[in-house]
Design a protein around this motif. Structure first.
Motif, PDB file in Angstrom:
ATOM      1  N   TYR A  45       0.843  -1.200   0.000  1.00 45.91           N
ATOM      2  CA  TYR A  45       0.000   0.000   0.000  1.00 45.91           C
ATOM      3  C   TYR A  45       0.879   1.251   0.000  1.00 45.91           C
ATOM      4  O   TYR A  45       0.640   2.199  -0.758  1.00 45.91           O
ATOM      5  CB  TYR A  45      -0.898   0.036   1.253  1.00 45.91           C
ATOM      6  CG  TYR A  45      -1.912  -1.082   1.363  1.00 45.91           C
ATOM      7  CD1 TYR A  45      -2.478  -1.669   0.230  1.00 45.91           C
ATOM      8  CD2 TYR A  45      -2.317  -1.563   2.609  1.00 45.91           C
ATOM      9  CE1 TYR A  45      -3.416  -2.693   0.344  1.00 45.91           C
ATOM     10  CE2 TYR A  45      -3.245  -2.575   2.732  1.00 45.91           C
ATOM     11  CZ  TYR A  45      -3.790  -3.150   1.600  1.00 45.91           C
ATOM     12  OH  TYR A  45      -4.706  -4.158   1.723  1.00 45.91           O
ATOM     13  N   ALA A  49       1.400   4.169  -2.947  1.00 45.53           N
ATOM     14  CA  ALA A  49       1.124   5.564  -2.578  1.00 45.53           C
ATOM     15  C   ALA A  49       2.336   6.451  -2.823  1.00 45.53           C
ATOM     16  O   ALA A  49       2.198   7.657  -3.063  1.00 45.53           O
ATOM     17  CB  ALA A  49       0.698   5.648  -1.114  1.00 45.53           C
ATOM     18  N   GLU A  56      -4.808   8.150  -5.561  1.00 45.43           N
ATOM     19  CA  GLU A  56      -5.539   7.505  -4.463  1.00 45.43           C
ATOM     20  C   GLU A  56      -5.287   6.002  -4.493  1.00 45.43           C
ATOM     21  O   GLU A  56      -5.197   5.408  -5.563  1.00 45.43           O
ATOM     22  CB  GLU A  56      -7.037   7.789  -4.601  1.00 45.43           C
ATOM     23  CG  GLU A  56      -7.905   7.215  -3.503  1.00 45.43           C
ATOM     24  CD  GLU A  56      -9.388   7.536  -3.692  1.00 45.43           C
ATOM     25  OE1 GLU A  56     -10.219   6.941  -2.979  1.00 45.43           O
ATOM     26  OE2 GLU A  56      -9.708   8.384  -4.562  1.00 45.43           O
ATOM     27  N   VAL A  57      -5.166   5.406  -3.310  1.00 44.87           N
ATOM     28  CA  VAL A  57      -4.972   3.960  -3.196  1.00 44.87           C
ATOM     29  C   VAL A  57      -6.192   3.345  -2.520  1.00 44.87           C
ATOM     30  O   VAL A  57      -6.642   3.817  -1.473  1.00 44.87           O
ATOM     31  CB  VAL A  57      -3.713   3.631  -2.370  1.00 44.87           C
ATOM     32  CG1 VAL A  57      -3.600   2.127  -2.114  1.00 44.87           C
ATOM     33  CG2 VAL A  57      -2.462   4.145  -3.074  1.00 44.87           C
ATOM     34  N   ARG A  59      -7.322   0.143  -0.624  1.00 48.86           N
ATOM     35  CA  ARG A  59      -6.780  -1.024   0.058  1.00 48.86           C
ATOM     36  C   ARG A  59      -7.726  -2.215  -0.075  1.00 48.86           C
ATOM     37  O   ARG A  59      -8.936  -2.050  -0.184  1.00 48.86           O
ATOM     38  CB  ARG A  59      -6.581  -0.709   1.548  1.00 48.86           C
ATOM     39  CG  ARG A  59      -5.529   0.368   1.804  1.00 48.86           C
ATOM     40  CD  ARG A  59      -5.490   0.732   3.279  1.00 48.86           C
ATOM     41  NE  ARG A  59      -4.323   1.558   3.577  1.00 48.86           N
ATOM     42  CZ  ARG A  59      -3.459   1.313   4.550  1.00 48.86           C
ATOM     43  NH1 ARG A  59      -3.641   0.252   5.326  1.00 48.86           N
ATOM     44  NH2 ARG A  59      -2.439   2.110   4.764  1.00 48.86           N
TER      45      ARG A  59
END
Length: 359
Positions: A45, A49, A56-57, A59
């Motif tokens: 993650y 990023a 935008e990530v 999860r």
């Protein structure tokens, strides 16, 4: 495992729109559909990023992309490389969005993949290095030599990839570069290193180093320098690969390719006027002449040590993960090789259908 091939896909995807949302799978999803993860999900993650093209990530994204997910995050279309990715049941992970007309493709970066990099670590080869005159043999720093002395012995034929030789171009470097020069009055910070298997430890260090000034200049050592200091099969990735890994990081402004191991007057004055030199708060190997590589910036009073929570994540630690789970990763490579054959066959069938339909 995040590498510059992924970053290149993200670069291409970002160019197709205005805002890039990247879904990252959990460890459980990856293990079910691909095999054991090299990097833990929190590390992945953070690595995504840290890429400068990512806005935008998401999860714990589902392995099979659904229309519901696209609508939840207000996504117009999905971008993936020009190779088919299948789930554990053999189905195309992107078939649903393809059928809905919300799918686009980018060019896959040939010569690099997680499977390729795991193969290099399993074989502990130096065949991928860019050759030069500065090369000596020494034990692998941070890795138990006894554990890897006969590491490639007894590995089933075909279980590992062949060693690919990624060849970068000036165009690729330009595509990855920021193109930004320091503005008048900017405080320039210099850091250097191998940056092998570019990971979240590197990213966090670069983020904190960047906070010491306005412009971050990163020196990346060549293969022979890294090998002379660290020994054996280091670096796992060659200079061109490592440079691209650093350039994709959002905290980096410029890179010195093949920087000297010891910080010199030329480094501090000829590229840009360097105001601060930073290094991680960990043991630093001496240069091959036995001298402190940071003697000059220390003498000038511009040397800073940067402490950060990612100090325990190192390239050696990642290699040790592979070594400690040797048989698991050998089985992973074998499964990936078999799966790749099935995916190639599916990709060929899809091309034939497209040709028949004149798509």
């Amino acid at each position: 495992m995040m590498h510059f091939g992924h970053a290149n896909a993200l670069r291409q995807a970002r160019a197709m729109g205005d805002y890039l949302v990247v879904g990252v799978h959990s460890d459980a999803e990856v293990e079910q559909n691909k095999g054991p993860c090299v990097m833990k999900e929190e590390e992945r993650y953070a690595a995504v990023a840290g890429c400068k093209w990512v806005d935008e990530v998401v999860r714990d994204a589902p392995y099979v992309t659904t229309m519901e997910m696209l609508d939840t995050y207000d996504i117009d279309f999905v971008v993936h490389g020009d190779d088919i990715t299948t789930a554990a049941d053999g189905s195309d992970c992107y078939q649903l969005v393809k059928d809905a007309g919300r799918y686009r493709e980018c060019r896959r970066t040939v010569g690099v993949s997680t499977t390729e990099l795991v193969g290099r670590m399993l074989l502990l080869t130096r065949d991928h290095h860019i050759r030069g005159s500065r090369s000596v043999r020494s034990p692998i720093q941070g890795v138990d030599a006894a554990a890897v002395a006969d590491f490639s012995q007894g590995i089933p034929a075909g279980a590992l990839t062949g060693i690919a030789h990624y060849l970068s171009t000036s165009k690729k470097i330009v595509q990855f570069s920021s193109g930004r020069e320091p503005a008048p009055g900017d405080r320039v910070v210099y850091v250097d290193g191998a940056f092998d298997l570019f990971h979240t430890g590197h990213i966090e260090f670069l983020r904190r180093a960047r906070e010491l000034g306005d412009y971050l200049l990163v020196g990346v050592h060549d293969d022979q320098t890294v090998n002379a200091v660290k020994g054996s099969s280091f670096p796992v990735m060659n200079l061109q690969e490592r440079v691209l890994g650093v350039l994709q990081c959002r905290y980096v402004d410029e890179v010195v390719i093949g920087a000297p191991y010891s910080v010199t007057k030329d480094v501090l004055e000829d590229v840009y006027h360097v105001d601060a030199v930073a290094h991680g708060a960990s043991d630093q190997p001496l240069d091959i002449d036995g001298k402190d590589p940071y003697a000059l910036p220390k003498e000038r009073g511009i040397y800073h040590e940067v402490d950060h929570p990612g100090l325990n994540l190192t390239t050696s630690a990642i290699i040790n993960r592979i070594i400690d789970n040797r048989h698991v990763y050998i089985e992973r490579q074998a499964r990936k090789a078999k799966k790749a054959v099935c995916e190639a066959e599916a990709e060929q069938r899809e091309k034939e259908v497209r040709a028949a339909l004149h798509i």
